[in-house]
Design a protein around this motif. Sequence first.
Motif, PDB file in Angstrom:
ATOM      1  N   TYR A   1      16.473  -8.914 -74.350  1.00  0.00           N
ATOM      2  CA  TYR A   1      16.204  -7.404 -73.977  1.00  0.00           C
ATOM      3  C   TYR A   1      16.198  -7.154 -72.468  1.00  0.00           C
ATOM      4  O   TYR A   1      16.055  -5.845 -72.040  1.00  0.00           O
ATOM      5  N   THR A   2      14.987  -7.472 -72.018  1.00  0.00           N
ATOM      6  CA  THR A   2      14.546  -7.767 -70.547  1.00  0.00           C
ATOM      7  C   THR A   2      15.073  -7.582 -69.392  1.00  0.00           C
ATOM      8  O   THR A   2      14.897  -7.185 -68.634  1.00  0.00           O
ATOM      9  N   ALA A   3      16.710  -8.257 -70.454  1.00  0.00           N
ATOM     10  CA  ALA A   3      17.150  -8.595 -68.781  1.00  0.00           C
ATOM     11  C   ALA A   3      19.003  -7.513 -68.554  1.00  0.00           C
ATOM     12  O   ALA A   3      19.475  -7.508 -68.749  1.00  0.00           O
ATOM     13  N   GLN A   4      18.147  -6.835 -68.687  1.00  0.00           N
ATOM     14  CA  GLN A   4      18.787  -4.960 -68.480  1.00  0.00           C
ATOM     15  C   GLN A   4      18.404  -3.874 -68.047  1.00  0.00           C
ATOM     16  O   GLN A   4      17.051  -3.756 -67.878  1.00  0.00           O
ATOM     17  N   VAL A   5      18.401  -2.957 -67.615  1.00  0.00           N
ATOM     18  CA  VAL A   5      18.274  -1.812 -66.884  1.00  0.00           C
ATOM     19  C   VAL A   5      17.588  -0.640 -69.033  1.00  0.00           C
ATOM     20  O   VAL A   5      18.744  -1.077 -69.587  1.00  0.00           O
ATOM     21  N   LEU A   6      16.618  -0.446 -68.461  1.00  0.00           N
ATOM     22  CA  LEU A   6      16.654  -0.147 -70.532  1.00  0.00           C
ATOM     23  C   LEU A   6      16.103   1.472 -69.877  1.00  0.00           C
ATOM     24  O   LEU A   6      15.739   1.587 -69.206  1.00  0.00           O
TER      25      LEU A   6
END
Length: 438
Positions: A417-422
């Motif tokens: 989930y946090t391996a991307q820009v949110l």
Amino acid sequence: MVRATDPADGAVPTFSMSERDRRWDLARAFMARRGLDALLVFGEHEDAGPAPFAYDTWFTNGRAGTTVVFPRDGEPVSLLPMEMFTKDHLESARRGDTIWIPPENLRMPRDSRVVAGTLKELGLGKAAIGVVGLEPYPPWHPEGIVPYRLWNTVLAELPAADFTPVAMALSRLIMPLGAEEIAVVRHSAHIGDAMVRAMVETAAAGVPESEVYAAGMAAGHARGTTPAAMHLWTGPDPLASGLPPWSYRPQAPRVLRDGDIVSAEVFSNVAGRHTQHQVTITIGEPHEDLRRAADVARAAYDAGLDALRPGRTFGDVVDDIRRPYADAGGWEFGPAIHTLNPMIAAGGFPNDASRRMAGADTYPPEDGHRPTMAADLELEPGMTFALEPNYVYGRQLAYLGGTVIVGDDDPIELNPYTAQVLRAEGVPARSGRDMSTG
């Protein structure tokens, strides 16, 4: 790559007496191999924050901030800093909690007199003793955690004892986690994701950054843990990492605006097993430079997943992670990976902020390069890592990633989930919330 699944029934994993015996047997075998009669283990204050020096809890499964004496041919003795620790121990025992150290193996306090006295009581006055706490533990303790006055007195009281620093060797021994520890790390990672989701659901233009911070911490507390204070900076282009300034100087938190970035480092901690979550949240459409930086950081993340396999060295992994940076034309903000449980190794990076950041040339000069710590560390199943690649174009920093466990073959990715820009999902406000208390 294996991705972790959410706990199906919400059950909280615990440590059994079998886990205690596994650890104590490892410690005894370690002492036998090194010709040691005992271990003397210093622990840091329980409110130390991220990356604490808490080796004492590995032996005790108890409250951090103690000193442990572990004779090779006996059971460990725990030295407590104050009487409140004995009250907590008694109440936990009364409630039926699993207690690893019985009352008869507790002493108080943990000053030099009691340390020396306990060693003498256990017949260790002329022993070979391995010490955990004398060696560097960067960045917080570049020359160890043991106070000079305490250590000087212990040496004077036990002139015939042979003390040897063993923290780094012991760290490598305990890094491959057992099955019960891995279950706890998975649970911690699940809580960390919930903290980040709460932040995403709160962040919006017009919302004070302190509300985003509070939402994340509350999500951790509500799930039964006490997370370490998170790092959080906000703004259109924040290039910083640390506690929010209003936590250490008297000033109002920023109110988020459209186009802002929330850049955070979230720390989840369950029973002394830590996970880490790198967070970049955009308020509105992300800047084009941020998109580009995120693509490079994601490529580095994927390279890290491919590299985290048994038998490779930590230095090899760092080299693979940084390969996408080589010709990207931007710059690296900080280390892209470090170990967890415990934090003994971190990836190297070129520390050239003075060249990249306007105004930095007025600050004390920094080293041109941070070498990789413990590059020779060989990866084994059960080791945990914070995989946190980052990249900057202009002033747009993309920092992403989470916790990864080295598996028997493929890595176990706990936080995709946090391996991307949110993207922020909160409800925008017309103006900042009323921050007054009157």
